[in-house]
Design a protein around this motif. Structure first.
Motif, PDB file in Angstrom:
ATOM      1  N   PRO A 188       0.826  -1.212   0.000  1.00 56.37           N
ATOM      2  CA  PRO A 188       0.000   0.000   0.000  1.00 56.37           C
ATOM      3  C   PRO A 188       0.858   1.259   0.000  1.00 56.37           C
ATOM      4  N   ASN A 189       1.944   1.235   0.741  1.00 58.82           N
ATOM      5  CA  ASN A 189       2.821   2.406   0.757  1.00 58.82           C
ATOM      6  C   ASN A 189       3.342   2.716  -0.631  1.00 58.82           C
ATOM      7  N   THR A 190       3.842   1.657  -1.290  1.00 63.07           N
ATOM      8  CA  THR A 190       4.393   1.874  -2.631  1.00 63.07           C
ATOM      9  C   THR A 190       3.313   2.338  -3.596  1.00 63.07           C
ATOM     10  N   ILE A 191       2.161   1.724  -3.496  1.00 60.38           N
ATOM     11  CA  ILE A 191       1.085   2.113  -4.404  1.00 60.38           C
ATOM     12  C   ILE A 191       0.689   3.553  -4.165  1.00 60.38           C
ATOM     13  N   PHE A 192       0.615   3.898  -2.902  1.00 56.75           N
ATOM     14  CA  PHE A 192       0.286   5.276  -2.566  1.00 56.75           C
ATOM     15  C   PHE A 192       1.329   6.220  -3.151  1.00 56.75           C
ATOM     16  N   LEU A 193       2.579   5.860  -2.937  1.00 55.50           N
ATOM     17  CA  LEU A 193       3.676   6.688  -3.456  1.00 55.50           C
ATOM     18  C   LEU A 193       3.601   6.786  -4.978  1.00 55.50           C
ATOM     19  N   LEU A 213       0.510  11.668   4.054  1.00 53.36           N
ATOM     20  CA  LEU A 213       0.688  12.571   2.925  1.00 53.36           C
ATOM     21  C   LEU A 213       2.003  13.332   3.060  1.00 53.36           C
ATOM     22  N   LYS A 214       2.237  13.815   4.267  1.00 51.66           N
ATOM     23  CA  LYS A 214       3.429  14.605   4.535  1.00 51.66           C
ATOM     24  C   LYS A 214       4.689  13.780   4.294  1.00 51.66           C
ATOM     25  N   HIS A 215       4.614  12.535   4.696  1.00 52.16           N
ATOM     26  CA  HIS A 215       5.793  11.684   4.535  1.00 52.16           C
ATOM     27  C   HIS A 215       6.019  11.297   3.094  1.00 52.16           C
ATOM     28  N   THR A 216       4.926  11.205   2.355  1.00 52.44           N
ATOM     29  CA  THR A 216       5.049  10.740   0.986  1.00 52.44           C
ATOM     30  C   THR A 216       5.368  11.889   0.042  1.00 52.44           C
ATOM     31  N   LEU A 217       5.133  13.092   0.535  1.00 47.10           N
ATOM     32  CA  LEU A 217       5.258  14.256  -0.338  1.00 47.10           C
ATOM     33  C   LEU A 217       6.605  14.339  -1.047  1.00 47.10           C
ATOM     34  N   LEU A 218       7.659  14.299  -0.251  1.00 48.21           N
ATOM     35  CA  LEU A 218       8.976  14.527  -0.834  1.00 48.21           C
ATOM     36  C   LEU A 218       9.375  13.432  -1.839  1.00 48.21           C
ATOM     37  N   PRO A 219       9.307  12.159  -1.420  1.00 44.75           N
ATOM     38  CA  PRO A 219       9.649  11.130  -2.414  1.00 44.75           C
ATOM     39  C   PRO A 219       8.740  11.195  -3.638  1.00 44.75           C
ATOM     40  N   ALA A 220       7.470  11.507  -3.407  1.00 47.07           N
ATOM     41  CA  ALA A 220       6.563  11.555  -4.554  1.00 47.07           C
ATOM     42  C   ALA A 220       6.944  12.685  -5.490  1.00 47.07           C
ATOM     43  N   ILE A 221       7.321  13.811  -4.901  1.00 50.33           N
ATOM     44  CA  ILE A 221       7.706  14.939  -5.760  1.00 50.33           C
ATOM     45  C   ILE A 221       8.956  14.587  -6.549  1.00 50.33           C
ATOM     46  N   VAL A 222       9.924  14.020  -5.837  1.00 48.96           N
ATOM     47  CA  VAL A 222      11.163  13.659  -6.536  1.00 48.96           C
ATOM     48  C   VAL A 222      10.866  12.658  -7.642  1.00 48.96           C
ATOM     49  N   LEU A 223      10.064  11.673  -7.302  1.00 53.05           N
ATOM     50  CA  LEU A 223       9.740  10.630  -8.275  1.00 53.05           C
ATOM     51  C   LEU A 223       8.879  11.193  -9.400  1.00 53.05           C
ATOM     52  N   GLY A 224       7.936  12.030  -9.018  1.00 51.24           N
ATOM     53  CA  GLY A 224       6.966  12.513  -9.999  1.00 51.24           C
ATOM     54  C   GLY A 224       7.471  13.691 -10.808  1.00 51.24           C
ATOM     55  N   PHE A 253       2.559   3.156 -14.281  1.00 43.69           N
ATOM     56  CA  PHE A 253       2.349   2.751 -12.916  1.00 43.69           C
ATOM     57  C   PHE A 253       3.248   1.574 -12.606  1.00 43.69           C
ATOM     58  N   ALA A 254       3.265   0.607 -13.512  1.00 43.63           N
ATOM     59  CA  ALA A 254       4.105  -0.568 -13.299  1.00 43.63           C
ATOM     60  C   ALA A 254       5.566  -0.168 -13.186  1.00 43.63           C
ATOM     61  N   SER A 255       5.986   0.733 -14.073  1.00 44.49           N
ATOM     62  CA  SER A 255       7.410   1.040 -14.028  1.00 44.49           C
ATOM     63  C   SER A 255       7.743   1.918 -12.822  1.00 44.49           C
ATOM     64  N   LEU A 256       6.760   2.689 -12.370  1.00 46.23           N
ATOM     65  CA  LEU A 256       7.017   3.493 -11.172  1.00 46.23           C
ATOM     66  C   LEU A 256       7.208   2.602  -9.965  1.00 46.23           C
ATOM     67  N   VAL A 257       6.357   1.603  -9.861  1.00 41.54           N
ATOM     68  CA  VAL A 257       6.468   0.692  -8.729  1.00 41.54           C
ATOM     69  C   VAL A 257       7.838   0.014  -8.759  1.00 41.54           C
ATOM     70  N   GLY A 258       8.242  -0.406  -9.950  1.00 46.23           N
ATOM     71  CA  GLY A 258       9.537  -1.056 -10.061  1.00 46.23           C
ATOM     72  C   GLY A 258      10.686  -0.085  -9.905  1.00 46.23           C
ATOM     73  N   TYR A 268      11.725   4.726   2.717  1.00 45.90           N
ATOM     74  CA  TYR A 268      10.275   4.676   2.646  1.00 45.90           C
ATOM     75  C   TYR A 268       9.883   3.205   2.580  1.00 45.90           C
ATOM     76  N   PRO A 269       9.151   2.739   3.581  1.00 44.53           N
ATOM     77  CA  PRO A 269       8.935   1.292   3.668  1.00 44.53           C
ATOM     78  C   PRO A 269       7.991   0.770   2.596  1.00 44.53           C
ATOM     79  N   GLY A 270       8.487   0.693   1.411  1.00 48.22           N
ATOM     80  CA  GLY A 270       7.673   0.145   0.328  1.00 48.22           C
ATOM     81  C   GLY A 270       8.354  -1.057  -0.271  1.00 48.22           C
ATOM     82  N   ILE A 271       7.844  -1.440  -1.426  1.00 47.09           N
ATOM     83  CA  ILE A 271       8.332  -2.638  -2.089  1.00 47.09           C
ATOM     84  C   ILE A 271       9.796  -2.520  -2.513  1.00 47.09           C
TER      85      ILE A 271
END
Ligand SMILES: Nc1ncnc2c1ncn2[C@@H]1O[C@H](COP(=O)(O)OP(=O)(O)OP(=O)(O)O)[C@@H](O)[C@H]1O
Ligand SMILES: Nc1ncnc2c1ncn2[C@@H]1O[C@H](COP(=O)(O)OP(=O)(O)OP(=O)(O)O)[C@@H](O)[C@H]1O
Ligand SMILES: [Mg+2]
Ligand SMILES: [Mg+2]
Lengths: 306, 341, 562, 328, 321
Positions: free
Chosen positions: E97-102, E185-196, E254-259, E270-273
């Motif tokens: 769920p963490n990774t998917i959320f991210l 949300l706050k925790h995911t913000l930074l990695p998501a921004i960097v990733l996104g 989405f698939a490649s983001l998860v990977g 970030y405790p994801g996959i």
């Protein structure tokens, strides 16, 4: 007034028997490219960085000396003695940057070359022959493409760790030619529709000749552009893997390995000269490669006018 | 069919000394270079000429559809209902386009947006210029489809362009162009991409619609056959200029300009056998290689004299209703051996 | 760290005042309330029972909530905690007396049967953990495990607070080795041993009788503890503790911002953390050391012992020379921020059994001496390539291996090679690259012939007994070093003195001194240094103290001064 | 030129030629149908004559042409060239026979490889079949280029430097390089302007005289075909509906489709009034051609039997064949 | 469409089989296993390690190990994580769920940014704004994500202290409350921004170029000739056509983001996959490594399928059969 590619314009009706040579599409692309300032700047930078990296041993000291740990001069700031300072093991960052470039760029260039060769070969064969051959090759390509790239490189590089950059090259190349193969195939399929292919067959060219003399030169621009972009990607892949510790063995200086030091916050915050140079060089290199790629794309595009 | 309806009403559209230029390498070159003519109500005017002679550019100039990056009207007036279209702002000319002047294009395959339904694309024209509700617009568009000869219009409204054949798409284009009952229809090579039998259908349709709607039509084509069949008056263009302008019968039976004559001789005829077709040597000069002075056809003209390269001929009336732009007929430059018929 | 990379098991904090004094201690009266954040740099698995946990990640968390019958003092000797102990005459019977009134977190009283239960669980044939060595000495435990007995013969519950164990054989370090963490029997009622590790009783509602109890667990990220009001030493001052996983790279930043109150500081950030004004630092030599082992041969699985048949490093002089050639202090300062102390024998500096340094060779960094020794032993440069040849005149190269665990591993390895090259030994990085943890140990296990010298690390026990890795029969004898004298001494070290009047500790001390001298002289591996653990605590956190193995001493006395 | 044709000197004979493009679909991507692009056509071409082939877009003209050149595999039928059945030739023998027939393509922009110099383009066929010194080759190619009305130094230029008409000349030179016996010209002028078109048409005629060529001339413009050909075949939906001398075809078209086709051509003379036959609807899909006579749904004279019986191409007058039940 | 989907799904089976073989062989080829180097005389013994290896079946012939592994999977059992002492599915279930959320968050950022910027640049090509966006794009393409991550952490977490640098959840929040989601949300913000944000570049560029190209298409001229307003032309006629190729990539992305989250998750702990994967590789926790690899492969396959189906849905020209 210079000749324009506009079909009607530049026909030279030459009454005398003087021979004026025409401009091949390559020459036109070259001319367009040369006029593209960002692309040329990119190319110059890229050539420069490649040159100084490849001849690092002539520019600075031999590799063994670069690798020499020196406890008396650890983490020194940039100065006249050390252009970019020294790292935490007392090694000259500038010298390491050059040698790092040698490895990183060699790796990126070689992998890109391998990918281009494999991708072109597979794509062209599949696209030209179609049918069963196409089916088999494309299923295989799908198979390769299905592997989550990073994940597999990590697994493979932990199997073959320490067996040198050759293995890394092989591993990455074998895992990443799929995209290019697909692209080449679709391009070949499109080119095949063009009547010149039929025309080549009808004048008795063998399939090999049709592919190599007629189809490939026409998809070459796509391949070259794609290869340029791949080159940038491969630099990121090398640095990224090395950064994670799954890339080139840390005993070899590469840009990624140098950057890895930034994982320690101490270096990240206080010893900027250790990581900013590789980060900057990586960024600049990729930037210039992208400019070159963009320039090539533009140059090869018959519609663009520059 | 061609009942020469020379109605004497005031012209609906008057073009005066239109010059349209394209920027190539920093300089403007005129693709249309001083064209003047007027369109009277219900008149069908044909414009013919080789590829690249500026037919499309002229029609785009009228519609204000020139590519913004590099094209602009350099000079001249396009008078429509007492307004000069050439000087209108985008917003204002938008109110004219599609409402007072409709246009159809050469490529039926690409002129329709592939991701919208046929119905949507017709309704858009209606909704732009009328207060119809969506529902009414839909009904109207079905009616329009029917009027351009599409069977099963209720079904076709909801289909996408790729599901239609070329001929049907061109019918849809016509439906769009006439949706708001324009005064003028500009048809830029509407049948060039179509087969003869389909072309016959479309031409038939155009005629019918022209009559029913009382439109003037500006028919651009390079097919002299189409002109002969459809038009009241013909304008022959060469390299951005009008070389000859007259009624259709005169043009075909008494062409004056050497270019027109050669053009006529170049097409094989069904009922005549000729061993050799007449040809025009060379090609149309490109925009940037256009001679500054002199007749633009001089290089290719078999009857050209030295003066042709130095003196620019003016379009002048040679016989009533017959304008030619050629030194051969220019009374101010009389020469020996000139055969004026 | 590598090698025995798990922290030794006896990390029970107990009541002694630390000898460590830090800057100004709090002068004010302790105030109750507040929550402190304890950070760790790797995600925890959440196996929250001492009988099942595997890594430090879980054991650190457990230390807030669980205790054992006994504890270990700063001098590494066992101490009483909630129980006292007594031996019988021949030292084969050990009796624990549990203090009455100690409450589990669910309010039940800690009973002798809870200790019994723990031993039975660990000896169970389905027990998946690694602790059987800590009960195997109990009489009948092996039989019970093998299924040939349905009771462990050696365990007797005398009454609710008294339990006696009989051991197979008297050993001097029984107290150090025997398992003393009780498991609350009722808590696990109805759960098969095989399922316990995954059960909610371990994962979600773990049970202990320590000062804090679990309030909330976010798997892999944090555990929130709240005060346990019935704690046997009186309720803790803090309202709770948060055990939080952080990225090591961010440690100093989080410490600075106060987001983390206390943690073991990653050594690479020591210089940064040292500078932070809001922290108290506790520097303690840790129970472990690093070394460079020589490969003496191989492990003969059939015979069950090591065979030292590799001729390369048989010459003691060579080993001495290579040790003298190493700038150990330089390595320590350069790559570990000086966090450690050199050592020359494999015993922790705080151990009572450690031989004083003046009685052994300390192998100072002395390249000249190293060259001298080499030359004497016949290692001289005959072909003029700058490197010595072996006494037979053949090319002499030394392969070196190290793990790629930390970012400094590479320059450190490079420097070691440089040191050896400086004295003329042609040392090379084996295969040109460092190896990851797994490959490193896989290669050692498999007696990879290219492995010649290797940089490893060991954890040290509180008890000085070196068996397990130093006996010639030990599979984990990585150097494959077989020495009869050493074997003899090691075995003697765990026997009671024949003269029963002699103090056992003194007796062992003598034997271990002798063994240390032997190892120090034979030098089967070059002992590098014993790292210094640095614990950093925010100054607002009071009553913090550390010893060689923990900073979680008397956590119930921690309090926050605002 | 056609006067010289001896009656029975047949160069190429096509018998019941069918070319179907398979359509894959369904769950297992099996062939579920076929585009019957060419569906049973028969005709012959005599030495030295020009046979015109007209028909609307999609009726299978190009497919027929390409199949004859064996650029496509025929589904059924026979192609007999100089008395030799070449339907099943393969590999080298196929490549060998290709010397004898060449093709001129429709699109002068797409049919020349843009990366090759014109000289190489034109000399390539020669290189494929003979070994010649570079110099000889160059001389020969330049000669050829002048023949088609291009300057000699076109040799060193690239296709993009030429106009459409000139490119078509390059294409013609290339087709001529091997001195083939048969040239199939697939709409060689339909992409060109009238003035240029007439140049190319004149050129083709000239060359035919000079090299004694036999043409299969494909176009959709009936007047162009008529100008070029001795005989004309009219195709509709994959079938040949009428085949006759150009004179009799124009003066007396028999098939209702041919009649409609001819009447649809706009006459460049406003004084001539024609009775226009406007066909209803579109050409049906070649995937599911109508039963019987494929033209019956649009035919003014359709009879009941047209819906069921496929009319065969029969000679109803000397040299005039038609496939229509009206003439039974 | 249904048939198409079914056929594609069926076609995945042999592919999955092959991939499982490859994955398994690779995993087994990695040096060491979860017990390697667990050398701790106090806590363990060589006997214990041997016993465990035997018990886990790690000494069996490789094909038997494979069969039992596959057999387990077919019953929905991916085995137990040796390292985490829990069933793999549960473990992954707790991280996924963490990774998917991210990934979703990052995807959202990517698409929103790309849409806004690409649309602007496509509508106003060669304007100052366009050049600014191009500049951003070039940087975005040139700065590797880990460099960006490092810099972002330094600036936003350390210097500015706006967002936490690690983890996925703050201290002391009750699951299910508003605070909980805000904290996530706050925790995911930074990695998501960097990733996104850094993935935005290519899409922005693509959208821009495609819009410019589309705006030269004939149908745009038709729309103008109808008197359609400029705004409508851009927002409807052009954008609709240019968005199609991008939108359909969502599944694939989405698939490649998860990977591809491996690096980002590792840097942000970030405790994801991705993080779990790196952790498991280092610990040689095969069952986890295998399960993740297989899962990501399936994601990729499904992603590709999704992309194709989406394309078929939004583009009327494409019919899937
Ligand atoms: N966007 C443009 N930019 C530059 N030059 C242009 C542009 N559009 C047209 N031209 C030039 O203007 C001239 C006239 O072109 P135009 O399209 O009006 O010809 P046309 O008579 O319609 O030809 P066709 O029969 O091929 O449609 C040509 O020389 C062409 O190259
Ligand atoms: N490669 C192909 N695969 C499937 N169908 C095809 C293929 N090529 C052509 N067709 C179909 O075969 C039919 C005949 O095509 P062909 O190109 O022979 O027609 P044509 O008469 O030459 O038309 P045009 O005048 O447009 O060139 C058409 O319906 C076409 O759609
Ligand atoms: Mg035009
Ligand atoms: Mg065709």
């Amino acid at each position: 007034m210079e000749p324009v590619t506009n079909n009607e314009s530049s026909v030279v009706v030459n009454k005398q028997n003087t021979v004026t040579k025409g401009q091949s599409p390559w020459a036109i692309a070259r001319r367009k490219f040369v006029r593209n300032i960002p692309a040329m700047l990119g190319l110059v930078f890229l050539l420069f960085i490649t040159f100084v990296s490849m001849f690092a041993q002539y520019i600075t000291v031999p590799l063994e000396d670069v690798q020499k740990v020196n406890l008396s001069q650890m983490a020194k700031e940039p100065s006249s003695e050390f252009l970019f300072g020294t790292d935490k093991a007392g090694r000259d960052v500038f010298q390491r940057l050059l040698y790092g470039g040698k490895v990183s760029l060699t790796l990126a260039f070689t992998i890109t070359f391998c990918i281009s060769v494999i991708g072109t070969l597979v794509g062209a064969t599949a696209g030209f022959f179609g049918g069963r051959i196409d089916n088999i090759l494309m299923r295989f390509t799908d198979f390769i493409l299905t592997f989550p790239f990073l994940i597999f490189v990590i697994v493979l590089s932990s199997i073959f760790q320490g067996s040198g950059i050759m293995t890394l090259i092989v591993v990455i190349s074998l895992l990443s030619w799929g995209g290019l193969a697909r692209l080449v195939r679709s391009k070949i399929l499109a080119e095949k529709e063009n009547e010149y292919t039929l025309s080549a067959i009808s004048i008795g060219c063998s399939p090999f000749k049709v592919i190599t003399k007629h189809l490939l030169p026409n998809v070459m621009s796509t391949i070259i552009v794609q290869a340029t972009l791949l080159l940038a990607v491969m630099i990121v892949v090398e640095t990224g893997l090395s950064f994670l510790g799954f890339g080139v063995s840390s005993s070899t200086p590469t840009w990624g390995n140098m950057l890895q030091e930034a994982r320690s916050p101490d270096v990240l915050s206080k010893k900027w000269w250790i990581w900013i140079p590789p980060a900057a060089v990586i960024t600049l290199t990729i930037l210039s490669i992208n400019f070159v790629g963009e320039g090539l794309k533009d140059a090869f595009n018959p519609k663009s006018s520059r | 069919m061609t009942k020469l309806k020379h109605s004497n009403g005031a012209p609906v559209l008057e073009i005066k000394d239109l010059k349209t230029g394209f920027r190539i390498g920093g300089k403007y070159y005129n693709a249309v270079d001083g064209v003047s003519f007027s369109v009277k109500p219900k008149q069908v005017i044909g414009i013919v000429g080789e590829s690249g002679c500026g037919k499309s550019v002229m029609s785009l100039s009228i519609m204000g559809l020139l590519p913004k990056e590099n094209g602009k009207i350099v000079n001249g007036e396009i008078l429509f209902q007492e307004r000069d279209l050439a000087k209108l702002k985008d917003k204002e000319i938008n109110k004219v386009r599609g409402k007072d002047i409709g246009m159809i294009f050469q490529e039926p395959m690409t002129s329709l947006n592939p991701v919208f339904t046929i119905g949507f694309q017709i309704q858009e024209a209606l909704l732009n210029h009328t207060d119809l509700t969506k529902k009414e617009a839909r009904l109207k568009s079905i009616a329009l489809l029917k009027s351009v000869g599409i069977s099963r219009p209720e079904k076709i409204v909801d289909e996408y362009p790729h599901q239609l054949s070329g001929g049907m798409r061109q019918r849809v284009m016509i439906a769009i162009a006439i949706a708001c009952q324009p005064k003028i229809l500009i048809a830029d090579e509407p049948t060039t991409a179509l087969d003869v039998t389909v072309q016959a259908q479309i031409l038939e349709l155009l005629k019918e619609i022209q009559e029913v709607n009382d439109m003037s039509v500006l028919l651009i084509t390079h097919d002299l056959g189409v002109v002969a069949e459809m038009c009241d008056e013909v304008i022959v263009m060469y390299a951005g200029r009008i070389v000859e302008k007259t009624d259709v019968d005169t043009l075909f039976h008494d062409p004056k300009h050497p270019y027109t004559k050669l053009l006529m001789g170049a097409i094989p005829k069904m009922d005549e056998e000729v061993e050799e077709l007449s040809t025009i040597k060379g090609i149309v000069p490109s925009l940037i290689n256009m001679p500054e002075v002199g007749c633009r056809f001089a290089d290719r003209c078999p009857q050209a004299t030295a003066e042709c390269k130095t003196i620019t001929p003016q379009l002048a009336e040679v016989t009533p209703g017959h304008d030619v732009s050629c030194l051969l007929y220019d009374v101010s430059y009389p020469r020996e051996g000139v055969k004026v018929n | 760290s590598g090698g025995a990379n798990e922290e030794p098991a006896e990390e029970k904090p107990e009541e002694t005042t630390g000898e460590e004094t830090t800057e100004e201690e709090a002068t004010d009266e302790p105030v109750a309330g507040g929550v402190a954040t304890y950070a760790f740099t790797q995600p925890f698995k959440g196996v929250l029972d001492f009988a099942f946990y595997e890594g430090q990640d879980d054991s650190l968390a457990l230390s807030f909530m669980s205790e054992a019958l006994l504890a270990t003092g700063d001098d590494l000797l066992p101490e009483a905690n909630v129980a006292t102990w007594e031996f019988n005459e021949d030292q084969t019977q050990l009796t624990f007396k549990i203090q009455p009134g100690v409450k589990w977190h669910d309010g039940d009283e800690l009973k002798a049967e809870d200790m019994e239960f723990a031993w039975y669980v660990i000896a169970d044939k389905d027990y998946p953990g690694t602790r059987f060595t800590n009960v195997s000495m109990i009489k009948g435990a092996q039989a019970y495990k093998d299924g040939t007995a349905d009771k462990i013969e050696g365990i007797t519950v005398v009454d609710d607070y008294t339990i006696t164990v009989t051991v197979e054989e008297a050993v001097v370090n029984l107290l150090d080795n025997i398992w003393t963490y009780p498991m609350h029997k009722d808590h696990y009622a109805g759960i098969a041993v095989a399922d316990m590790i995954d059960s909610p009783q371990v994962r979600q509602n773990p049970m202990g009788f320590g000062p804090f109890k679990v309030k909330n667990i976010v798997p892999g990220e944090m555990i929130e503890f709240e005060r346990f009001d019935d704690y046997w030493q009186g309720p803790a001052l803090l309202d709770g503790v948060v055990y939080k996983v952080i990225d090591p790279a961010l440690a100093s930043g989080l410490l600075e911002s106060g987001e983390v109150d206390i943690m073991e500081a990653p050594s690479d950030q020591y210089p940064d953390i040292k500078e932070l004004p809001n922290l108290n630092l506790f520097e303690e030599p840790s129970l472990g050391y690093s070394y460079i082992g020589f490969d003496f041969g191989r492990y003969d699985a059939e015979a069950g012992k090591v065979v030292s048949d590799n001729p390369k490093f048989q010459d003691k002089a060579l080993r001495h020379a290579m040790a003298h050639a190493l700038d150990r202090q330089g390595i320590l300062d350069g790559f570990s921020n000086g966090l450690g102390q050199l050592l020359n024998v494999p015993l922790p500096s705080v151990s009572w059994a450690k031989i004083p340094d003046d009685q052994i060779n300390s192998y100072e960094y002395d390249p000249a001496k190293a060259k001298e020794i080499l030359a004497e032993a016949g290692y001289v440069d005959k072909d003029g390539d700058g490197f010595v040849e072996d006494p037979k005149g053949e090319k002499f190269t030394v392969n070196f291996d190290a793990m790629s665990s930390t970012s400094t591993a590479e320059p450190r390895a490079q420097y070691i090679l440089q040191n050896w090259k400086d004295v003329g030994i042609d040392a090379r990085l084996n295969g040109g690259a460092l190896k990851d943890f797994n490959l490193f140990y896989d290669s050692i296990d498999a007696d990879d012939p290219t492995f010649e010298t290797f940089n490893g690390a060991w954890g040290l026990a509180t008890d000085p007994d070196p068996s397990g890795i130093w006996l010639s029969t030990d599979k984990w004898n990585m150097m494959r070093w077989a020495n009869e004298k050493s074997d003899e001494l090691i075995k003697a070290g765990v026997k009671f003195p024949e003269d029963t009047s002699k103090d056992v500790l003194e007796h062992r001390k003598e034997i271990y001194y002798e063994w240390q001298k032997l190892v120090n002289d034979e030098l089967p591996s070059i002992f590098m240094f014993q790292p210094l653990d640095v614990y950093a605590a925010n100054k607002r956190l009071q009553n913090v103290d550390a010893n060689a193995f923990t900073v979680q001493k008397d956590v119930h006395l921690w309090w926050i001064k605002e | 030129m056609s006067q010289a044709v001896k009656e029975k000197d047949i160069l190429l004979e096509v018998k019941n030629l069918k070319t179907h493009y398979p359509i894959k679909g369904g769950f297992f991507r099996r062939q579920i149908g076929a585009v019957k692009a060419v569906d049973g056509i028969s005709f012959e071409i005599n030495k030295g004559e020009t046979l015109g082939l007209v028909g609307e877009s999609g009726c299978g003209k190009s497919t027929a042409g390409r199949t004859i050149l064996r650029l496509l595999e025929p589904t059924e039928g026979q192609i007999i060239f100089e008395g030799r059945d070449i339907t099943n030739l393969r590999g080298t023998s196929l490549r060998k026979i290709r010397q004898d027939f060449q093709m001129v393509f429709q699109d002068p922009y797409a049919s020349l490889n843009p990366t090759m110099m014109v000289g190489h383009l034109v000399s390539e066929p020669i290189r494929n079949y003979t070994k010649r010194s570079e110099k000889d080759l160059q001389e020969e190619v330049m000669e050829l280029l002048t023949k088609v009305g291009l300057p000699r130094d076109a040799y060193y230029k690239y296709p993009h430097e030429f106009s459409g008409g000139q490119r078509q000349r390059i294409g013609i030179a290339r087709a001529l390089a091997l001195r083939p016996k048969l040239i199939i010209a697939d709409e060689p002028v339909s992409a060109l302007d009238v003035s240029v078109q007439s140049q190319v048409l004149n050129l083709l005629k000239e060359l035919q005289d000079e090299f004694e060529l036999t043409f299969l001339f494909i176009a959709h413009d009936l007047s162009v075909v008529k100008h070029m050909s001795d005989r004309i075949g009219v195709m509709y939906l994959g079938g040949l509906v009428e085949l006759a001398d150009k004179g009799s075809l124009y003066s007396e078209p028999l098939h209702p489709y041919t009649q409609a086709l001819i009447s649809a051509i706009p006459e460049p003379d406003p004084r001539k009034k024609k009775d226009r036959i406007i066909l209803e609807g579109d050409v049906p899909s070649p995937i599911n051609p109508p039963s019987g006579c494929t033209f019956h749904p649009r035919c003014r004279h359709a009879m009941p039997e047209c819906q069921t019986v496929i009319p065969s191409l029969k000679e109803v007058k000397p040299g005039h064949r038609v496939a229509c039940h009206l003439y039974n | 469409m249904l048939i198409y989907t079914l056929r594609r799904l069926l076609g995945m089976i042999p592919l999955l089989f092959l991939i499982s073989v490859v994955c398994f062989s690779l995993a087994k080829l990695m040096p060491g296993d979860a017990l390697t180097g667990k050398v701790d005389p106090l806590n363990s013994s060589p006997e214990y390690i041997d016993e465990m290896r035997e018990k886990m079946g790690w000494n069996d012939p490789i094909h038997e190990q494979y069969l039992s592994w596959v057999g387990g999977i077919l019953q929905g059992n991916f085995g137990d994580s040796f390292n985490h002492k829990m069933p793999v599915m549960e473990l992954i279930g707790s991280r996924l769920p963490n990774t998917i959320f991210l990934a979703l968050f990052a995807l959202l950022i990517t698409y929103v940014l790309a849409f806004v910027m690409g649309r602007y640049a496509g509508r106003h090509p060669y304007s100052i704004g366009d050049y600014a966006i191009s500049f951003y794009n070039y940087l975005g393409l040139a700065i590797p994500s880990f460099v960006a991550a490092l810099v972002a952490i330094w600036i936003f977490s350390f210097q500015l202290g706006w967002v936490p640098a690690t983890g996925s959840i703050g201290i002391g929040v009750e699951p299910g409350t508003l605070d909980f989601y805000l904290s996530k949300l706050k925790h995911t913000l930074l990695p998501a921004i960097v990733l996104g944000a850094f993935a935005t570049a290519s899409y922005t560029q693509f959208l821009r170029n495609d819009m410019i190209e589309s705006s030269r298409k004939d149908y745009v001229r038709t729309a103008r000739a109808k008197g359609t307003k400029e705004g409508t032309i851009f927002n409807k006629h052009i954008l609709r056509n240019s968005l199609i190729p991008i939108v359909t990539l969502i599944g694939f992305d989405f698939a490649s983001l998860v990977g591809g989250a491996v690096i980002t998750e590792t840097i942000f702990t970030y405790p994801g996959i991705g993080y779990l994967f790196v952790e498991s590789i280092t610990a040689r926790d095969y069952s986890v490594v295998l399960a993740i690899t297989l899962m990501l492969t399936i994601f990729t396959l499904i992603g590709n399928l999704l992309a194709d189906i989406l394309l078929g849905l939004v583009d009327p020209r494409i019919r899937l059969e």
